[in-house]
Design an enzyme around this catalytic site. Structure first.
Site, PDB file in Angstrom:
ATOM      1  N   ASN A  35      42.840 152.833 -36.477  1.00  0.00           N
ATOM      2  CA  ASN A  35      41.594 153.045 -35.733  1.00  0.00           C
ATOM      3  C   ASN A  35      40.824 154.196 -36.363  1.00  0.00           C
ATOM      4  OD1 ASN A  35      40.744 151.374 -33.668  1.00  0.00           O
ATOM      5  ND2 ASN A  35      42.246 152.178 -32.212  1.00  0.00           N
ATOM      6  N   SER A  63      42.344 144.506 -33.369  1.00  0.00           N
ATOM      7  CA  SER A  63      42.448 144.627 -31.912  1.00  0.00           C
ATOM      8  C   SER A  63      43.458 143.645 -31.350  1.00  0.00           C
ATOM      9  CB  SER A  63      41.096 144.373 -31.247  1.00  0.00           C
ATOM     10  OG  SER A  63      41.257 144.399 -29.835  1.00  0.00           O
ATOM     11  N   VAL A  74      54.859 150.708 -33.929  1.00  0.00           N
ATOM     12  CA  VAL A  74      54.781 149.405 -33.269  1.00  0.00           C
ATOM     13  C   VAL A  74      53.737 148.457 -33.870  1.00  0.00           C
ATOM     14  CG1 VAL A  74      54.484 148.259 -31.057  1.00  0.00           C
ATOM     15  CG2 VAL A  74      55.527 150.499 -31.129  1.00  0.00           C
ATOM     16  N   HIS A  78      33.482 147.528 -30.109  1.00  0.00           N
ATOM     17  CA  HIS A  78      34.373 146.651 -29.326  1.00  0.00           C
ATOM     18  C   HIS A  78      35.139 147.489 -28.297  1.00  0.00           C
ATOM     19  CE1 HIS A  78      38.535 145.396 -28.620  1.00  0.00           C
ATOM     20  NE2 HIS A  78      38.133 144.141 -28.664  1.00  0.00           N
ATOM     21  N   ASN A  79      35.702 148.594 -28.744  1.00  0.00           N
ATOM     22  CA  ASN A  79      36.459 149.447 -27.824  1.00  0.00           C
ATOM     23  C   ASN A  79      35.548 150.059 -26.771  1.00  0.00           C
ATOM     24  OD1 ASN A  79      38.534 148.903 -29.616  1.00  0.00           O
ATOM     25  ND2 ASN A  79      39.354 150.962 -29.563  1.00  0.00           N
ATOM     26  N   LYS A 133      34.685 147.530 -34.632  1.00  0.00           N
ATOM     27  CA  LYS A 133      35.884 147.723 -33.814  1.00  0.00           C
ATOM     28  C   LYS A 133      35.661 148.856 -32.809  1.00  0.00           C
ATOM     29  CE  LYS A 133      40.105 147.673 -32.221  1.00  0.00           C
ATOM     30  NZ  LYS A 133      40.742 148.937 -32.171  1.00  0.00           N
ATOM     31  N   GLU A 141      34.979 147.570 -24.233  1.00  0.00           N
ATOM     32  CA  GLU A 141      36.226 147.504 -23.463  1.00  0.00           C
ATOM     33  C   GLU A 141      36.253 148.598 -22.376  1.00  0.00           C
ATOM     34  OE1 GLU A 141      39.696 147.336 -26.085  1.00  0.00           O
ATOM     35  OE2 GLU A 141      40.692 148.785 -24.793  1.00  0.00           O
ATOM     36  N   VAL A 185      49.221 153.849 -40.562  1.00  0.00           N
ATOM     37  CA  VAL A 185      49.683 155.155 -40.088  1.00  0.00           C
ATOM     38  C   VAL A 185      48.617 155.761 -39.182  1.00  0.00           C
ATOM     39  CG1 VAL A 185      51.059 155.455 -42.182  1.00  0.00           C
ATOM     40  CG2 VAL A 185      48.810 156.542 -42.014  1.00  0.00           C
TER      41      VAL A 185
END
Ligand code: ATR
Length: 473
Positions: free
Chosen positions: A105, A131, A15, A188-189, A185, A192, A77
Site C-alpha cells: 500500500n 485489494s 500474510v 478505492h480505500n 487503490k 471504502e 513488505v
C-alpha cells in the site's frame, strides 16, 4: 545451485505476501520465495508446499538467480522505508528489462519517485494496488497495476490469471503510467471508508432512532444485501452484527470499544483531494468521524453537554427503515461520484489516462468495495466515458431522485433527534450544492474583493471587476 526457472518471485511473506505467492503457485506458476527472516519462508513451504511449485531461497542473490528472464519480483513488505530498501537491494542484482512490482500500500507519490529511479536504471517498475485482504490475496484479489505499458505485456496475463474473475473478466487491468495503480487503490480505500461510515450511520439510526435490537438490524442488512445494495461490506455488516460475544452473551458489537483505527489510506485520499481541489466530502467525513471516535479523552469530558430539546422517534418504523436504505444508497452514489471525480482529476494532473469504466469493472470482484452497484457504474461510463458526474448518469440520476425525499427525512430526523449523521448529511448538502442554480460563492467573492481587492467576475459581461467599497480608505 538453483536454475533460473521461477516465473515469479515474491519477497515479503507476511500474510498478504504468502497468500499471493500461494495463489500464483495454485495457478501453475513456479514461485520463488524470499523473506528477510527465513522462518517465514520455511513456514510457507511447510504449511502450504502442496499448493504448487515453490523455490526456497535464503539470500536476495539466490532469490534473483532463481528467476527466469525477464525477472519478475513482487515486493510485499511494509510500505515506506522497508520497501525502499528492498527495491535498492533488488535493483543492484537485476538487469535491464527485469520487472519489480510493489504490491504494497505505497503512497502514489513514492511510486512515481521509485518508477523514475528504476527506469533510469533500465528496470521496469510497477506499482500495483492489491485489494481484497488476506482472503482476496489467496483466492483472487482486485489488482490495479500501474507502470510502463511494456511491462504489462509479460506481467499482465499472470496477474490477470490470479485475480478475481467476474462474468469471465479478470479484476485486473493496466491502469496507466507510474503511480496510477497506487493512486486508484488509494481512492478505492477512501471510498471504502465512506461506504463503511455510511453503513455505520444507518446502523446507528436503527438503534438510536428506532430502538431495533441488534439481531433485527442484522436481518435488515441481510435483506438489503438481496437488492441494489448487494455488496461485500453490507454482507459482512450482517455477519458482524449477528455475532454474539461468548463471554457476556451480548452482541459482540456492544463489547467492542467504539474507537475506529486507520492506517492512513483514507487520510491520503483526502490530502490528495485537497491538493487537486476535488470535494470528496463523503470520504472526508468518514476520515474525520474515525478521528472523532478516537478522541477518547475529549469525548469523555464532553459527556453531558446539553442536547437541547429532542424530537421523538418516527412512528412508522418500517417506513423509516426504508428511508434509511434509500438515504444510504443515495449517499453511496455521492461517495462514488466524488471518488471518480478525484480519479479523473488525478489522471489529468499526472497524465495517466485512467479509464473510469475499467475501474468499475475491476472493482466488481476481489476487493473490499465489490458490489452489484459497480455494474451500474461500468454501464454508465460505457454509455458516456466523458460523464461529468456519476450523479448525471441516467440510471443514478433516477435512483437518487427517487431516494431524495427519504434522504431529507433521514437527515432531518437524525438532526432533530440528536443523532450524528455526518456522511449522510454532508452527502445531501453536496447534492443540493451541486444542483443549486446559485451558490453563496457570489457573496464570498464580494468579501474577497472587499478585504483583498481580489476582484470578481460578473454574470452580464466579461472581465475582472473591483468595487470601490465604502470600507476602502
Ligand atoms: P505483518 O504484515 O505481519 O504485520 P510487517 O511487519 O508489516 O508484518 O512486515 C511484512 C513483511 O515485511 C515481512 O515479511 C517482513 O519481514 P520479516 O518477516 O523478516 O519481519 C518484511 N519487512 C519489514 N521490514 C523489512 C525490511 N526493512 N527489509 C526487508 N523486509 C522487511
Amino acid at each position: 545451485q538453483a536454475t533460473a526457472r521461477a516465473q515469479i518471485g515474491v519477497t515479503g511473506l507476511a500474510v498478504m505476501g504468502s497468500n499471493i505467492a500461494r495463489n500464483f503457485a495454485r495457478h501453475g506458476y513456479t514461485v520463488a520465495l524470499h523473506n528477510r527472516s527465513i522462518a517465514k519462508t520455511d513456514a510457507v513451504i511447510a504449511e502450504h508446499g502442496g499448493d504448487g511449485d515453490f523455490i526456497r531461497t535464503e539470500s536476495m542473490e539466490e532469490f534473483v538467480a532463481s528467476l527466469e528472464r525477464p525477472r519478475r519480483v513482487l515486493i510485499m513488505v511494509q510500505a515506506g522505508a522497508a520497501t525502499d530498501s528492498v527495491i535498492e537491494n533488488l535493483a543492484d542484482l537485476m538487469e535491464p528489462g527485469d520487472i519489480i512490482i510493489d504490491g504494497g500500500n505505497s503512497l502514489y507519490t513514492d511510486t512515481i519517485r521509485r518508477e523514475k529511479a528504476m527506469s533510469e536504471r533500465g528496470l521496469n517498475f510497477v506499482g500495483a494496488g492489491i485489494s481484497g485482504g488476506e482472503e482476496g490475496a489467496l483466492n483472487g484479489p482486485s489488482i490495479m497495476p500501474g507502470g510502463p505499458a511494456e511491462s504489462y505485456e509479460s506481467l499482465g496475463p499472470m496477474l490477470e490469471s490470479i485475480a478475481a474473475q467476474v462474468d469471465g473478466e479478470p479484476c485486473c487491468t493496466h491502469i496507466g503510467a507510474d503511480g496510477s495503480g497506487h493512486f486508484v487503490k488509494m481512492v478505492h480505500n477512501g471510498i471504502e471508508y465512506a461506504d463503511m461510515q455510511l453503513i455505520g450511520e444507518a446502523y446507528d439510526l436503527m438503534r438510536k432512532a428506532l430502538d431495533l435490537p441488534v439481531s433485527e438490524i442484522a436481518d435488515v442488512y441481510r435483506q438489503w444485501n438481496t437488492g441494489d445494495l448487494d455488496s461485500y461490506l453490507i454482507e459482512i455488516t450482517a455477519e458482524v452484527l449477528g455475532q454474539v460475544d461468548a463471554a457476556t452473551g451480548k452482541p459482540l458489537v456492544d463489547v467492542i470499544v467504539d474507537q475506529a483505527g486507520q492506517k492512513g489510506t483514507g487520510r491520503w485520499t483526502v490530502k490528495s483531494a485537497l491538493d487537486l481541489g476535488i470535494p470528496v466530502t463523503g470520504i472526508g467525513e468518514a476520515v474525520f468521524a474515525r478521528a472523532l471516535s478516537s478522541a477518547a479523552d475529549q469525548r469523555k469530558q464532553a459527556q453531558g453537554l446539553a442536547s437541547g430539546e429532542l424530537a421523538g422517534a418516527p412512528t412508522d418504523k418500517q417506513a423509516f427503515v426504508e428511508d434509511i436504505k434509500n438515504a444510504l444508497y443515495a449517499s453511496k452514489v455521492v461517495a462514488y461520484a466524488q471518488g471518480f471525480d478525484q480519479i479523473k482529476a488525478g489522471s489529468i494532473e499526472y497524465g495517466w489516462d485512467v479509464k473510469p469504466g475499467d475501474l468499475a469493472t475491476i472493482w466488481r470482484g476481489g476487493c473490499i468495495i465489490r458490489a452489484k452497484f459497480l455494474n451500474r457504474i461500468r454501464e454508465a461510463y460505457a454509455e458516456n466515458p466523458e460523464l461529468p458526474s456519476l450523479l448525471l448518469a441516467p440510471y443514478f440520476r433516477e435512483a437518487v431522485e427517487n431516494a431524495v425525499d427519504s434522504w431529507r427525512r433521514v437527515v432531518s430526523t437524525a438532526t432533530l433527534m440528536g443523532i450524528p449523521v455526518p456522511a449522510f448529511a454532508s452527502s445531501l448538502s453536496y447534492y443540493d450544492g451541486l444542483r443549486a442554480e446559485r451558490l453563496p460563492a457570489a457573496l464570498i467573492q464580494g468579501q474577497r474583493d472587499f478585504f483583498g481587492a481580489h476582484t470578481y467576475r460578473r454574470i452580464d459581461k466579461d472581465g475582472s471587476f473591483h468595487t470601490l467599497w465604502s470600507g476602502d480608505r
